[in-house]
Motif scaffolding. Structure first.
Motif, short mmCIF file in Angstrom:
data_model
loop_
_atom_site.label_atom_id
_atom_site.label_comp_id
_atom_site.label_asym_id
_atom_site.label_seq_id
_atom_site.Cartn_x
_atom_site.Cartn_y
_atom_site.Cartn_z
N ALA A 1 -1.63 -29.09 126.80
CA ALA A 1 -1.82 -27.87 127.42
C ALA A 1 -3.22 -27.89 127.77
N VAL A 2 -4.32 -28.12 126.77
CA VAL A 2 -5.55 -27.97 127.16
C VAL A 2 -6.16 -29.20 127.91
N THR A 3 -5.72 -30.20 127.85
CA THR A 3 -5.82 -31.44 128.87
C THR A 3 -5.34 -31.09 130.28
N ALA A 4 -4.27 -30.34 130.34
CA ALA A 4 -3.95 -29.76 131.67
C ALA A 4 -4.74 -28.86 132.14
N GLY A 5 -5.58 -28.13 131.58
CA GLY A 5 -6.56 -27.03 131.95
C GLY A 5 -6.68 -25.90 131.16
N GLU A 6 -5.55 -25.60 130.28
CA GLU A 6 -5.33 -24.27 129.57
C GLU A 6 -6.50 -23.98 129.11
N ARG A 7 -7.16 -22.80 129.01
CA ARG A 7 -8.59 -22.50 128.45
C ARG A 7 -8.38 -21.51 127.43
N SER A 8 -7.27 -20.68 127.26
CA SER A 8 -7.08 -19.87 126.34
C SER A 8 -6.59 -20.18 125.05
N ALA A 9 -7.09 -19.86 123.93
CA ALA A 9 -6.66 -20.18 122.53
C ALA A 9 -5.43 -19.39 122.20
N SER A 10 -5.27 -18.29 122.61
CA SER A 10 -4.30 -17.54 122.16
C SER A 10 -2.89 -18.31 122.68
N VAL A 11 -3.01 -18.64 124.15
CA VAL A 11 -1.90 -19.32 124.90
C VAL A 11 -1.50 -20.51 124.27
N VAL A 12 -2.50 -21.32 123.72
CA VAL A 12 -2.14 -22.53 123.20
C VAL A 12 -1.84 -22.36 121.76
N ARG A 13 -2.14 -21.32 120.95
CA ARG A 13 -1.63 -21.21 119.80
C ARG A 13 -0.08 -20.69 119.81
N ASP A 14 0.28 -19.97 120.76
CA ASP A 14 1.42 -19.39 120.88
C ASP A 14 2.43 -20.28 121.26
N LEU A 15 1.99 -21.22 122.10
CA LEU A 15 2.88 -22.09 122.59
C LEU A 15 3.14 -23.28 121.33
N GLU B 1 -12.81 -19.14 122.14
CA GLU B 1 -12.30 -18.43 123.23
C GLU B 1 -13.12 -18.15 124.39
N PRO B 2 -13.36 -18.80 125.39
CA PRO B 2 -12.11 -19.60 125.81
C PRO B 2 -12.48 -21.03 125.31
N LEU B 3 -11.46 -21.83 125.57
CA LEU B 3 -11.68 -23.02 124.87
C LEU B 3 -12.56 -24.02 125.43
N VAL B 4 -13.66 -24.57 124.97
CA VAL B 4 -14.57 -25.42 125.42
C VAL B 4 -15.11 -26.44 124.27
N GLY B 5 -15.24 -27.63 124.78
CA GLY B 5 -15.87 -28.83 123.98
C GLY B 5 -14.79 -29.29 123.26
N ALA B 6 -15.22 -29.98 121.85
CA ALA B 6 -14.33 -31.05 121.08
C ALA B 6 -13.69 -29.80 120.23
N LEU B 7 -12.19 -29.97 120.41
CA LEU B 7 -11.61 -28.96 119.58
C LEU B 7 -10.52 -29.69 118.69
N ARG B 8 -10.04 -28.83 117.76
CA ARG B 8 -8.94 -29.27 116.61
C ARG B 8 -8.17 -28.55 116.78
N LEU B 9 -6.72 -29.22 116.91
CA LEU B 9 -5.61 -28.44 116.53
C LEU B 9 -5.01 -28.45 115.00
N LEU B 10 -4.68 -27.47 114.53
CA LEU B 10 -4.57 -27.51 113.18
C LEU B 10 -3.22 -26.96 112.95
N ALA B 11 -2.23 -27.31 112.00
CA ALA B 11 -0.97 -26.83 111.54
C ALA B 11 -0.47 -27.29 110.27
N ALA B 12 0.19 -26.07 109.63
CA ALA B 12 0.76 -26.49 108.21
C ALA B 12 1.91 -25.60 108.31
N ALA B 13 2.93 -26.28 107.46
CA ALA B 13 4.33 -25.80 107.39
C ALA B 13 4.94 -26.14 106.24
N ARG B 14 5.80 -25.30 105.70
CA ARG B 14 6.88 -25.89 104.55
C ARG B 14 8.01 -26.27 105.18
#
Ligand code: AMP
Length: 282
Positions: free
Chosen positions: A212-226, A254-267
């Protein structure tokens, strides 16, 4: 390969190697090695004249009620893997050797430890920073290899080494994955067959966020919700956190710019699994 069980033995061996002009590579682990660990071992061997691996299940980094006693162990198999990777020295201290008296000194790194793993495991990073500072003190000047799989851990160790002027170059190595995307982890052995089949959802969600980020999405909350919606759709996953942050500081963007890291943890049942992915928002 030489195995050392005492601090004095590893320290004097690596001091001697350096005195002879050798560059030392160090790979700290908690054992129960898999191909992710082996990639770090091979890198340390390739980049340095002498390589040392440490294998120590560090009680300080486990919280009350966590899996310290159950943490998987297999020293003979680990020793064979370390030797096969071409590592020269293996350090396998007992808890008594590492902590002969109650530990009154703790290394704590502020800021970057507060969110994500630090929020879920409040004493974890002080335990990690303390044992890694101690291993660096024992090993002496070296390059130390850590996996990006534990992305926040690398940031903490890097910052700790810089803030304390430790003579160690911290090298981050890419995450090794199963063919279906699941990041290799010693804790994957806790997964039942159903949980194992569900666990790649973490990598799928992160990949979807990155796309989504690569396709141009720049809202952190949209990416997070997705990403959150994808993980929520997997009934065997209990989400702990999912986020997109600045890759260098782990701070919100916010908005998303530069080198980003997507992080997740789940049980997934008994296993708490982490994953992360980098993406650039140009
Ligand atoms: P651990 O034994 O889990 O403490 O891990 C020891 C080191 O191996 C840490 O630097 C981890 O980040 C790294 N590591 C663990 N899993 C992987 C993986 N799948 N790929 C690359 N490195 C990893």
């Amino acid at each position: 390969m030489q195995t050392h069980t005492t601090i004095a033995s590893l320290r004097s061996t690596l001091d001697r190697a350096r005195a002879g002009g050798a560059r030392v590579g160090l790979v700290p682990t908690m054992g129960f090695l898999h191909a992710g660990h082996v990639s770090l071992l091979e890198r340390a061997v390739a980049d340095n004249d002498v390589a040392a691996a440490t294998l120590f299940v560090n009680p300080l980094q486990f919280g009350a009620g966590e899996d310290l006693a159950a943490y998987p162990r297999d020293l003979p198999r680990d020793a064979a893997l370390v030797a096969a990777a071409g590592v020269d020295h293996l350090f396998t201290p007992t808890v008594e050797e590492m902590y002969p008296t109650p530990v009154l000194t703790s290394v704590s790194v502020a800021g970057i430890t507060e969110r994500f793993e630090g929020a879920s495991r409040p004493t974890h990073f002080a335990g990690v920073a303390t044992v890694v500072a101690k291993l660096f003190a024992i090993a002496g000047p070296c390059r130390a290899y850590f996996g990006e799989k534990d992305f926040q851990q690398v940031a903490v160790v890097r910052r700790m080494a810089a803030d304390l002027s430790l003579p160690v170059e911290v090298v981050a190595c890419p995450t090794v994955r199963e063919p279906d995307g699941l990041a290799l982890s010693s804790r994957n052995v806790y997964l039942t067959a159903e949980e194992r089949a569900a666990a790649p959802v973490l990598h799928r969600a992160l990949s979807a966020g990155a796309a989504a980020v690569t396709a141009g999405e720049r809202s952190a909350s949209v990416v997070r919700d997705l990403m959150r919606d994808l993980i929520a759709a997997e009934p065997l996953a209990q989400l702990d956190y999912v986020d997109v942050v600045d890759a260098a500081t782990l701070a919100p963007v916010e908005p998303l710019v530069g080198a980003l890291r997507l992080l997740a943890a789940a049980r997934f049942g008994k296993a708490r699994l982490l994953d992360n992915l980098g993406v650039l928002a140009e």
